[in-house]
Design an enzyme around this catalytic site. Sequence first.
Site, short mmCIF file in Angstrom:
data_model
loop_
_atom_site.label_atom_id
_atom_site.label_comp_id
_atom_site.label_asym_id
_atom_site.label_seq_id
_atom_site.Cartn_x
_atom_site.Cartn_y
_atom_site.Cartn_z
N ASN A 1 16.11 20.80 -118.74
CA ASN A 1 16.81 19.55 -118.38
C ASN A 1 15.81 18.42 -118.20
O ASN A 1 15.96 17.33 -118.74
CB ASN A 1 17.60 19.72 -117.09
CG ASN A 1 18.52 20.91 -117.12
OD1 ASN A 1 18.87 21.38 -118.20
ND2 ASN A 1 18.90 21.41 -115.97
N ASP A 2 14.78 18.69 -117.41
CA ASP A 2 13.77 17.65 -117.20
C ASP A 2 12.78 17.59 -118.37
O ASP A 2 12.29 16.53 -118.71
CB ASP A 2 13.01 17.90 -115.88
CG ASP A 2 13.79 17.31 -114.71
OD1 ASP A 2 14.31 16.19 -114.85
OD2 ASP A 2 13.91 17.99 -113.68
N HIS B 1 23.01 16.51 -112.04
CA HIS B 1 23.15 17.52 -110.99
C HIS B 1 24.60 17.69 -110.53
O HIS B 1 24.97 18.75 -110.04
CB HIS B 1 22.20 17.21 -109.83
CG HIS B 1 20.81 17.59 -110.20
ND1 HIS B 1 19.89 16.67 -110.65
CD2 HIS B 1 20.20 18.80 -110.30
CE1 HIS B 1 18.78 17.31 -110.96
NE2 HIS B 1 18.93 18.58 -110.77
N ARG C 1 18.62 11.69 -117.85
CA ARG C 1 19.65 12.72 -117.98
C ARG C 1 20.98 12.32 -117.35
O ARG C 1 22.00 12.99 -117.58
CB ARG C 1 19.16 14.06 -117.43
CG ARG C 1 18.77 14.03 -115.97
CD ARG C 1 17.93 15.24 -115.60
NE ARG C 1 18.72 16.33 -115.06
CZ ARG C 1 18.20 17.40 -114.46
NH1 ARG C 1 16.89 17.53 -114.38
NH2 ARG C 1 18.95 18.34 -114.00
N CYS D 1 15.32 28.24 -117.19
CA CYS D 1 16.42 28.04 -116.25
C CYS D 1 17.12 26.70 -116.46
O CYS D 1 18.00 26.33 -115.68
CB CYS D 1 15.95 28.18 -114.81
SG CYS D 1 14.68 27.00 -114.37
N ARG E 1 18.25 26.50 -106.32
CA ARG E 1 17.88 25.09 -106.10
C ARG E 1 17.96 24.80 -104.60
O ARG E 1 18.99 24.36 -104.09
CB ARG E 1 18.83 24.17 -106.86
CG ARG E 1 18.67 24.22 -108.39
CD ARG E 1 19.63 23.25 -109.06
NE ARG E 1 19.26 22.96 -110.43
CZ ARG E 1 19.79 23.57 -111.49
NH1 ARG E 1 20.66 24.53 -111.34
NH2 ARG E 1 19.40 23.23 -112.70
N GLU F 1 8.44 21.75 -116.76
CA GLU F 1 9.45 20.71 -117.02
C GLU F 1 8.82 19.34 -117.25
O GLU F 1 9.51 18.37 -117.54
CB GLU F 1 10.50 20.66 -115.90
CG GLU F 1 9.95 20.56 -114.51
CD GLU F 1 11.03 20.67 -113.43
OE1 GLU F 1 12.22 20.59 -113.74
OE2 GLU F 1 10.65 20.85 -112.26
N ARG G 1 13.24 28.05 -105.61
CA ARG G 1 12.41 26.90 -105.94
C ARG G 1 12.27 26.03 -104.70
O ARG G 1 13.26 25.76 -104.01
CB ARG G 1 13.07 26.11 -107.07
CG ARG G 1 12.27 24.89 -107.48
CD ARG G 1 12.89 24.22 -108.66
NE ARG G 1 14.13 23.55 -108.34
CZ ARG G 1 14.89 22.94 -109.24
NH1 ARG G 1 14.57 22.97 -110.51
NH2 ARG G 1 16.00 22.33 -108.89
C1 PEP Z 1 15.44 21.64 -115.22
O1 PEP Z 1 14.89 20.55 -115.07
O2 PEP Z 1 15.69 22.14 -116.32
C2 PEP Z 1 15.84 22.42 -114.04
C3 PEP Z 1 16.29 23.65 -114.16
O3 PEP Z 1 15.79 21.81 -112.82
P1 PEP Z 1 16.86 20.73 -112.31
O4 PEP Z 1 18.00 20.74 -113.27
O5 PEP Z 1 17.27 21.12 -110.95
O6 PEP Z 1 16.08 19.46 -112.34
MG MG Z 2 14.15 19.93 -113.15
#
Ligand code: PEP
Ligand code: MG
Length: 570
Positions: free
Chosen positions: A454-455, A189, A465, A502, A296, A431, A332
């Site tokens: 990402n998740d 993040h 991550r 996203c 976010r 995710e 979100r």
């Molecule tokens: C993701 O997990 O891809 C996502 C967009 O949410 P975040 O990166 O905020 O966990």
């Molecule tokens: Mg996420």
Amino acid sequence: MIELQGIPASPGIVIGNAFVYNDNELPELPRYRIETPQIELEWQRLQDAINLSTAQIKALEKTNKLKSSRSIFEAHIMMLEDPEYLGQIKKNLAKTQNNIEWVVNEVSKSIMQTLFSLEDSALRERAIDIADISRRILRNLLGLPDSSLGNLQKECIIVAHDLLPSELLTIDRKLLKGIAIDSGSKTSHVAILAKAFKIPAVLGLGGATAKIHDGDILLVNGGNGRIGINPGGENLEHFKAENDKLEKQLETLLLSSNEPALTLDGKRITLKANIGISEEAEQALRHGTEGIGLYRSEFLFLLPGVPAEEEMQFEAYKSVLETMKDKPVTIRTLDIGGDKAVPAFRIDDEKNPLLGWRAIRFCLACPDIFKTQLRALLRASVYGNLRIMFPMIGNLGEFETAVQLFNEAKDECKKKNQPFNEEIALGMMIEIPAAAVSAQHFTKKAAFFSIGTNDLLQYTLAVDRGNERVNYLAQNYHPAMLLLIKNAIDAAHQAGIPCSMCGELAGDYTATPLLLGLGLDEFSMDCSSIPFVKQRIRSLKHSDCKALADKALTMSRHEEVEKLINEFNA
Ligand code: PEP
Ligand code: MG
């Protein structure tokens, strides 16, 4: 020049002085007894430390323009004058006759413990204020320099072992030129925030804090992940040339930022922006966005001590909706936990936070916090085109309970005669692998999907991550990832609901042909990637992308897929 190689996390090239951040922890506090006549002297020492603390906070207030940070400073100044807090210190000093550092620490700890045990979140936030303010008083009593990140006085490149999103949010962004961190990856993040703020960042450096010293001159190239320490003249010339090239490239791309994202064979693709703070919406428009695909909202909650109460949230959501006019804005709901712990919510002590009490799980367990957010969103909905998205949905029951709480929030608004849009679309992030595999079941309830790669990657491949040691396993082109993404897109399209992406992969223009070929027709990414992805889309034939994806789906190794894509992009 010594060079370090890390993970390119936020593009841009910058040169500046290193500030090595070693945390703001206090040394062991001295403890000694004082005689009765000294009590007055100890009390005077405290008054001096409080005066200095007030002056430091006022100086911070002047330089930090972020609305949310200002409310922290106000709360801290109030704490420094709080008669109850000071009264307890005075009483304890007279009773125990310990030195003032010891007394301040004991009294603050005891108040914090009491406040933390209460259900009322506003009171728990007060505990964070006490923690912050007592640390500042103690540093001043001990004669230690104010090393907090919020107190930077000159431009610098932050070098740290680790940096929390909440710490990054307290830094005056005008002074923060670059970031070099030992830990983390592209999807941490901190990387996401750095991109949002357009601050070049290199993460996953491993030993940067051991090799870089305060005041060293650093060259940070966030585009290729290289750091140069104390470069000579030749390196500087090269740096300037690279920087100019990058700026020119972006300038040219921005000239056509409002053109539609249309493939050569006429397929229309929608490009939206991911944002973390409301102020970014303007920047997103300048980069040619067609809406906000991911706001976010948790970043509103991450500033220590800021109570994210309904009114403050309402203002933030309203401001984005108004800026975007009729363009769709997907907000979100609170996605905290994992590497986004909010101290006031006491979820920073989990043994396994990434698999723990995160996002929708936390919100469903704390309906007051969740409904406060939902009411703020409902009230803001009359100012634009709002969609609401729930994070980390793993089963249908979670989605249904979230909708039920949303309906309760609607009733609460109705009772107060607060107008809202009755037709807000409720969607979900894909995710968690379970949701991606069984996406067809979720289409019965969700109005739209957004794939969070990402998740999804973190959970599918069991790769933290934020952990640079396993970053080599973060393979977006792993066959399992392609199958999950394809399944989610197909399920959505079969049910006639939109499916966006996203996660960071959506903003990687080298992945654009594959994603188009997998059927994705809506992408959401950090603003600065929009012009690059748009340019790539405009150079592609959708039919070629489809053939590319069909071939990739037959491959059993990520290296093969990567090679295929590289050849296609060459
Ligand atoms: C993701 O997990 O891809 C996502 C967009 O949410 P975040 O990166 O905020 O966990
Ligand atoms: Mg996420």
